[in-house]
Design a protein around this motif. Sequence first.
Motif, PDB file in Angstrom:
ATOM      1  N   GLY A   1       3.664   1.617  -1.704  1.00  0.00           N
ATOM      2  CA  GLY A   1       4.467   1.693  -2.907  1.00  0.00           C
ATOM      3  C   GLY A   1       5.820   1.033  -2.817  1.00  0.00           C
TER       4      GLY A   1
ATOM      5  N   ARG B   1      -0.670   4.654  -4.636  1.00  0.00           N
ATOM      6  CA  ARG B   1       0.350   3.610  -4.517  1.00  0.00           C
ATOM      7  C   ARG B   1       1.393   3.722  -5.628  1.00  0.00           C
ATOM      8  NH1 ARG B   1      -1.265  -2.722  -3.986  1.00  0.00           N
ATOM      9  NH2 ARG B   1      -2.875  -1.737  -2.698  1.00  0.00           N
TER      10      ARG B   1
ATOM     11  N   GLU C   1       0.807  -1.222   0.000  1.00  0.00           N
ATOM     12  CA  GLU C   1       0.000   0.000   0.000  1.00  0.00           C
ATOM     13  C   GLU C   1       0.837   1.267   0.000  1.00  0.00           C
ATOM     14  OE1 GLU C   1      -0.558  -2.626   1.758  1.00  0.00           O
ATOM     15  OE2 GLU C   1      -2.635  -3.235   1.398  1.00  0.00           O
TER      16      GLU C   1
ATOM     17  N   ASP D   1      -2.846  -2.697  -7.552  1.00  0.00           N
ATOM     18  CA  ASP D   1      -1.393  -2.676  -7.734  1.00  0.00           C
ATOM     19  C   ASP D   1      -1.114  -2.677  -9.238  1.00  0.00           C
ATOM     20  OD1 ASP D   1       1.305  -3.175  -7.965  1.00  0.00           O
ATOM     21  OD2 ASP D   1       1.317  -4.943  -6.663  1.00  0.00           O
TER      22      ASP D   1
END
Length: 504
Positions: A146, A423, A144, A362
């Motif tokens: 990155g 993200r 979450e 993602d």
Amino acid sequence: MNISIWLTRTRRDGGNFVKKIICNNPTFCSYYQSPNSSTSLVHSHLSSSIMRSKDCGFVGKGNFRFLYSSSSFNSSYVVSVGGRRYKATKAGEQLLFEDDNGNNTFEESKGEEFPGGKIFFTSEMNFLPGSSEKRVQCYRVLDENGYHVSSTTMEHVSKEVGLKVYSGMVSLQTMDKYFYEAQRQGRLSFYLTSFGEEAVSLASAAALTSHDLILSQYREPGILLWRGFTVQEFADQCFGNNAGHGKGRQMPVHYGSKNLNFMTISSPLATQLPQAVGVAYSLKMEKKDACVVAYFGDGTTSEGDFHAAMNFAAVMDAPVVFICRNNGWAISTPVTDQFRSDGIVVKGPAYGIQSIRVDGNDALAIYSAVRKARKMAIDEQRPILIEAMTYRVGHHSTSDDSTKYRSIDEIEYWKTMHSPITRLRKWIERKGWWGEKDESELHSDLNNQVKTAIEKAEKALKPQLKYLFRDVYEDLPTNLIEQEKLLRETVERHPQDFPIDVPL
């Protein structure tokens, strides 16, 4: 030669049994008796018949093992066990034994050639579970915040691709914001946003080529953005003006582009899925180096066309990638009320389709999974199913108020804690590819683009009345000629009931 093995139970010395081999020309040899049991073995003079017990045919007291091999026969044989007859097309072997309780079971079996393939037998009655308590895992590359999670299967993402995916996601979010507000102001008849699901369309589009054909639902405008569809073209379609590709004959957000290999969207759920398989099969027949990608939501899997398409694709080995956005809600129906199974991913293997579950928030995971799926679909000529786990932050459409069936806290949690845009931004910033100045310039430019596009589309001329009947048949049939004539006569009699901005 047909041979039957008959098991006859005796009650002598612990309930052992006698096995008799009967053929159409039986010749029986001597009997062998175990020193520890009263079991008699009946031997026939068959060249490849074998009887074993460890070395002689027995495993412990009261346990008798009998192996029959008929490799010297090409004809089928029949084995009757406990009143059941099992027929095989090839000579094989069956290993049977009786335990201390007198239960006859198969210890090993080569299986039987039923239509569709060989099936192995068991004496245990086992029902397959309806669902597993352990859910299918979800492929992820970025957490979450990155940061990379440990992954050896991630596809390399260049700076150019990473920045284009990110700017495309922000563009889609900005466009949705302004178009949604325009509908609320009465300037548009209908609109539908992709809030919270931007990564699925943009990142998957990056993993494909322009030759791959897209049959989508209505939350994939990001694919068109990636392929070059302009903000002005989006606006023209939504406002139904003469510049729009549909000339006002389709609902807003039902985009399409022949040049970009993007089939026009249909409103009914799942209709695009069997069509996608048919298109994919045509690519297969023409030996094209491309695949079809079909997008749909979790609610679509409750439609019969979904199941028909899956089976169609599997049987025909069609190079199609199915991508399901499992966003938790089919309008107001949660996934818990749609199916008892573990989401969508488990439905693929039931049809013989390789499947994977991916973190739909993602972008890097989506990019890697779709890129791999595309390669498999084309190289192996087979369908692939991807379940992208995400969340629909926005309302289903401008006709929906999702706060009536879910809490504002739930929406806010997913909006702030699991934003796919946030993200990816953290990742590109950490790579040194992006900064505050870039972010400010991007938003400023997009705001101007979308506002200008809306104003221009709103002022553009509407399509002429004749286009209501054109572009379907090369030569207009008589029934449509008659309908157009009646419509014009009606407009002339009741001009006050028709919009004045539609040229006759």
